[in-house]
Design an enzyme around this catalytic site. Structure first.
Site, PDB file in Angstrom:
ATOM      1  N   ARG A  43       4.280  13.289   4.112  1.00  0.00           N
ATOM      2  CA  ARG A  43       4.761  12.211   5.367  1.00  0.00           C
ATOM      3  C   ARG A  43       5.907  12.030   4.831  1.00  0.00           C
ATOM      4  NH1 ARG A  43       7.302   7.527   5.549  1.00  0.00           N
ATOM      5  NH2 ARG A  43       6.363   6.380   3.903  1.00  0.00           N
ATOM      6  N   HIS A 224       6.469   0.894  -2.165  1.00  0.00           N
ATOM      7  CA  HIS A 224       7.040   2.059  -1.646  1.00  0.00           C
ATOM      8  C   HIS A 224       8.616   1.912  -2.127  1.00  0.00           C
ATOM      9  CE1 HIS A 224       7.741   5.649   1.237  1.00  0.00           C
ATOM     10  NE2 HIS A 224       8.737   4.834   1.276  1.00  0.00           N
ATOM     11  N   HIS A 321      18.494  16.356 -34.899  1.00  0.00           N
ATOM     12  CA  HIS A 321      17.379  16.291 -34.175  1.00  0.00           C
ATOM     13  C   HIS A 321      16.215  17.145 -34.575  1.00  0.00           C
ATOM     14  CE1 HIS A 321      18.574  13.152 -30.775  1.00  0.00           C
ATOM     15  NE2 HIS A 321      19.484  13.319 -31.406  1.00  0.00           N
TER      16      HIS A 321
HETATM   17  C1  LIG Z   1      11.139   4.023   7.060  1.00  0.00           C
HETATM   18  C2  LIG Z   1      10.232   4.963   7.458  1.00  0.00           C
HETATM   19  O1  LIG Z   1      10.244   6.041   7.132  1.00  0.00           O
HETATM   20  S1  LIG Z   1       9.163   4.830   8.686  1.00  0.00           S
HETATM   21  C3  LIG Z   1       8.399   6.391   9.081  1.00  0.00           C
HETATM   22  C4  LIG Z   1       9.101   7.283  10.028  1.00  0.00           C
HETATM   23  N1  LIG Z   1       8.363   8.121  10.567  1.00  0.00           N
HETATM   24  C5  LIG Z   1       8.834   8.724  11.850  1.00  0.00           C
HETATM   25  O2  LIG Z   1       9.772   8.308  12.356  1.00  0.00           O
HETATM   26  C6  LIG Z   1       7.833   9.751  12.315  1.00  0.00           C
HETATM   27  C7  LIG Z   1       8.473  10.758  12.987  1.00  0.00           C
HETATM   28  N2  LIG Z   1       8.976  10.121  14.211  1.00  0.00           N
HETATM   29  C8  LIG Z   1       8.866  10.638  15.365  1.00  0.00           C
HETATM   30  O3  LIG Z   1       8.282  11.701  15.591  1.00  0.00           O
HETATM   31  C9  LIG Z   1       9.483   9.887  16.623  1.00  0.00           C
HETATM   32  O4  LIG Z   1      10.294   8.907  16.045  1.00  0.00           O
HETATM   33  C10 LIG Z   1       8.520   8.927  17.413  1.00  0.00           C
HETATM   34  C11 LIG Z   1       7.246  10.001  17.924  1.00  0.00           C
HETATM   35  C12 LIG Z   1       7.580   8.147  16.324  1.00  0.00           C
HETATM   36  C13 LIG Z   1       8.971   8.218  18.152  1.00  0.00           C
HETATM   37  O5  LIG Z   1       9.794   8.888  19.090  1.00  0.00           O
HETATM   38  P1  LIG Z   1      10.530   8.234  20.324  1.00  0.00           P
HETATM   39  O6  LIG Z   1       9.479   7.549  21.355  1.00  0.00           O
HETATM   40  O7  LIG Z   1      11.374   9.465  20.971  1.00  0.00           O
HETATM   41  O8  LIG Z   1      11.412   7.078  20.022  1.00  0.00           O
HETATM   42  P2  LIG Z   1      12.553   7.223  18.719  1.00  0.00           P
HETATM   43  O9  LIG Z   1      12.220   7.709  17.548  1.00  0.00           O
HETATM   44  O10 LIG Z   1      13.839   7.342  19.401  1.00  0.00           O
HETATM   45  O11 LIG Z   1      12.796   5.748  18.488  1.00  0.00           O
HETATM   46  C14 LIG Z   1      11.758   4.864  17.735  1.00  0.00           C
HETATM   47  C15 LIG Z   1      10.905   4.146  18.537  1.00  0.00           C
HETATM   48  O12 LIG Z   1       9.994   3.252  17.993  1.00  0.00           O
HETATM   49  C16 LIG Z   1      10.125   1.801  17.944  1.00  0.00           C
HETATM   50  N3  LIG Z   1       9.757   1.518  16.576  1.00  0.00           N
HETATM   51  C17 LIG Z   1      10.418   1.665  15.754  1.00  0.00           C
HETATM   52  N4  LIG Z   1       9.515   1.395  14.486  1.00  0.00           N
HETATM   53  C18 LIG Z   1       8.672   0.729  15.071  1.00  0.00           C
HETATM   54  C19 LIG Z   1       7.550   0.250  14.510  1.00  0.00           C
HETATM   55  N5  LIG Z   1       7.505   0.175  13.176  1.00  0.00           N
HETATM   56  N6  LIG Z   1       6.461  -0.436  15.094  1.00  0.00           N
HETATM   57  C20 LIG Z   1       6.459  -0.121  16.344  1.00  0.00           C
HETATM   58  N7  LIG Z   1       7.499   0.540  17.149  1.00  0.00           N
HETATM   59  C21 LIG Z   1       8.783   0.999  16.207  1.00  0.00           C
HETATM   60  C22 LIG Z   1      11.459   1.852  18.149  1.00  0.00           C
HETATM   61  O13 LIG Z   1      11.746   0.382  18.895  1.00  0.00           O
HETATM   62  C23 LIG Z   1      11.747   2.923  19.284  1.00  0.00           C
HETATM   63  O14 LIG Z   1      11.190   2.894  20.619  1.00  0.00           O
HETATM   64  P3  LIG Z   1      12.049   2.720  22.056  1.00  0.00           P
HETATM   65  O15 LIG Z   1      13.400   3.189  21.574  1.00  0.00           O
HETATM   66  O16 LIG Z   1      11.190   3.503  22.625  1.00  0.00           O
HETATM   67  O17 LIG Z   1      11.947   1.303  22.389  1.00  0.00           O
HETATM   68  O1  LIG Z   2       5.006   2.309   5.232  1.00  0.00           O
HETATM   69  C1  LIG Z   2       5.627   1.971   4.262  1.00  0.00           C
HETATM   70  O2  LIG Z   2       5.235   1.278   3.231  1.00  0.00           O
HETATM   71  C2  LIG Z   2       6.888   2.681   3.926  1.00  0.00           C
HETATM   72  C3  LIG Z   2       7.614   3.166   5.041  1.00  0.00           C
HETATM   73  C4  LIG Z   2       8.634   3.956   4.483  1.00  0.00           C
HETATM   74  O3  LIG Z   2       8.860   5.061   4.574  1.00  0.00           O
HETATM   75  C5  LIG Z   2       9.877   3.003   4.321  1.00  0.00           C
HETATM   76  O4  LIG Z   2       9.981   1.675   4.525  1.00  0.00           O
HETATM   77  O5  LIG Z   2      10.825   3.783   3.335  1.00  0.00           O
HETATM   78 ZN   LIG Z   3      10.323   5.616   2.969  1.00  0.00          ZN
END
Ligand SMILES: CC(=O)SCCNC(=O)CCNC(=O)[C@H](O)C(C)(C)COP(=O)(O)OP(=O)(O)OC[C@H]1O[C@@H](n2cnc3c(N)ncnc32)[C@H](O)[C@@H]1OP(=O)(O)O
Ligand SMILES: O=C(O)CCC(=O)C(=O)O
Ligand SMILES: [Zn+2]
Length: 435
Positions: A43, A224, A321
């Site tokens: 992930r 994390h 060492h």
């Molecule tokens: C800190 C971290 O690492 S958190 C985990 C990160 N993981 C990921 O991002 C997984 C891979 N991501 C993806 O494949 C894509 O970003 C998706 C499918 C999740 C979303 O894709 P898209 O709908 O095209 O949106 P995009 O990525 O441009 O923007 C993120 C969207 O999620 C929303 N969003 C961001 N974080 C959150 C959250 N924690 N909870 C709910 N919504 C959230 C944002 O508002 C944005 O929505 P909008 O622009 O449609 O209003």
């Molecule tokens: O889900 C979590 O606790 C961490 C998400 C993440 O990758 C981060 O905040 O850096």
């Molecule tokens: Zn992280």
């Protein structure tokens, strides 16, 4: 390694003193001796810039993580892409011992997809800091709380584990944080998570936040830590000391930017704290292969200074060492390489070596020299080491030549010209001298 390093005995550490700074058993908060791992290579690790994991590679990595003994394997959100969803389902069907989690936004659309994949649990996250509330999702705390309750109740209704986490916890308002954690704890989550999303936290801040959170929730705490400022392992350890139970790790620490707490580095820290617990739970002999598997998959090298598996992590060089290590490895090793199926080396082919290291080499070569003779040959090795880098063959030649020399009856000056030792130093490595 083979041409410059000497493999030394598998001798066990002896007379290891009690560490007065070790974990204090009286610390009732500490989970240092009972922690669990949430392994997030598939992930967080997939968010590493170089990462692309085919389905086959994900399965190979998931199986290797399972064999290593991680408690949980966290997978990319199934809404990330169609293949991500299919891969999540495929890994759930492997029947691994580790519990399988997927990681989603705090949104019902994501939750509905996640619960259909066959996972054992869902990790839900939403940003709570002002930065993320304003520039990421744009939601306020009351919206966040409402959607958290909805998602948590939905996932719970499916009979699988649920974790709620705040993103960017260390830049979030403490009152907002404690309120939302208290609320989700009351509904009944398996875990709450703290995330140092930007790697800004230091161990003292971690201790304070985890300890405070521990006093307001009854569920387990997961942490994390990103490594932007180099504190990811220290923060993870401190979180456990303060009462967190679960730490997110990835192999080699791969993740967004420069990544998170590395599995191997955390193992090194934890085995130094409680060897029996770590050895009983995790197959440490598999660490090196696991790291090589992931390093190759994302086309990086295992860092030279990696804890445990860095190429010189158990190589001792300076004479002081080497002498002590040969007498008792605990003098200069906190970890025992054999715990990881690895070998200790003495690097004696250099000018920092000492006569004790050279004596050990002389013995390995089954040669007979007195201590005074070994000191003399050590001086020769150092003189050549002042001229250029050495390898084992250089040192062995010097030793063998010297040995031949001292064990060959002197023929006297009339049998050939004397060779000036200083000016013919390099030459003397190659052939016996007759002076
Ligand atoms: C800190 C971290 O690492 S958190 C985990 C990160 N993981 C990921 O991002 C997984 C891979 N991501 C993806 O494949 C894509 O970003 C998706 C499918 C999740 C979303 O894709 P898209 O709908 O095209 O949106 P995009 O990525 O441009 O923007 C993120 C969207 O999620 C929303 N969003 C961001 N974080 C959150 C959250 N924690 N909870 C709910 N919504 C959230 C944002 O508002 C944005 O929505 P909008 O622009 O449609 O209003
Ligand atoms: O889900 C979590 O606790 C961490 C998400 C993440 O990758 C981060 O905040 O850096
Ligand atoms: Zn992280």
């Amino acid at each position: 390694m083979s041409d410059s390093y000497q493999k030394v005995s598998e001798e066990q550490h002896k007379n290891v003193p009690v560490n007065p700074y070790g974990p204090n058993p009286a610390d009732y908060l500490s989970n240092v001796r009972s922690f669990q791992l949430i392994e997030s290579t598939l992930r967080e690790g997939e968010q590493f810039a170089n990462a692309f994991f085919s389905t086959e590679k994900k399965i190979e990595i998931a199986k290797a993580l399972d064999e290593f003994g991680v408690d949980y394997i966290e997978l990319t959100s199934p809404v990330a892409s169609e293949q991500s969803r299919a891969d999540c389902e495929a890994i759930c069907k492997l029947g691994l011992k580790a519990k399988i989690l997927t990681h989603i936004r705090c949104h019902m659309d994501d939750a509905k997809v996640a619960v259909e994949t066959g996972v054992d649990g869902v990790d839900v996250v939403i940003g709570t800091s002002q930065f993320l509330r304003q520039y990421s999702h744009g939601k306020d705390m009351s919206y966040i709380t409402k959607s958290a309750i909805e998602v948590i109740e939905f996932v719970k209704s499916k009979g699988i584990e649920i974790r709620f986490s705040s993103e960017d916890s260390f830049r979030s308002d403490i009152v907002d944080l404690l309120n939302i954690y208290k609320t989700v704890d009351k509904i009944g989550v398996n875990r709450v998570g703290i995330a140092d999303t930007v790697g800004c936290a230091n161990p003292r801040q971690v201790y304070e936040l985890v300890k405070t959170l521990k006093s307001v929730v009854s569920c387990e705490i997961e942490c994390h830590f990103h490594n932007d400022t180099g504190c990811a392992i220290a923060n993870a350890y401190t979180a456990l000391e303060a009462g967190a139970k679960l730490i997110d790790v990835s192999v080699l620490g791969i993740g967004e930017r420069n990544g998170i707490t590395p599995l191997g580095g955390l193992m090194a820290r934890m085995i130094a704290a409680d060897r029996d617990y770590v050895m009983s739970k995790y197959k440490l002999h598999k660490l090196r292969d696991l790291e090589i598997l992931v390093a190759e998959a994302v086309q990086v090298n295992v860092p030279f200074n990696n804890p445990i598996t860095g190429f010189c992590a158990f190589t001792h060089k300076a004479g002081i060492h080497a002498k002590a290590i040969l007498a008792n490895p605990s003098t200069y090793e906190i970890l025992n390489p054999s715990d990881f199926g690895l070998t200790r080396y003495i690097h004696f082919a250099n000018r920092l070596t000492g006569w004790n290291a050279i004596k050990s080499r002389v013995e390995q070569l089954n040669l007979n020299l007195t201590d005074d003779q070994i000191k003399e040959v050590t001086s020769k090795i150092k003189r050549l080491g002042d001229v250029r880098p050495l390898n084992i063959d250089d040192v062995d030649s010097i030793i063998k030549d010297f040995h031949t020399d001292v064990h060959t009856p002197r023929l006297g000056p009339t049998n050939g010209p004397a060779i000036d030792e200083e000016s013919n130093l390099l030459d003397s490595v190659k052939r016996p001298r007759l002076n």
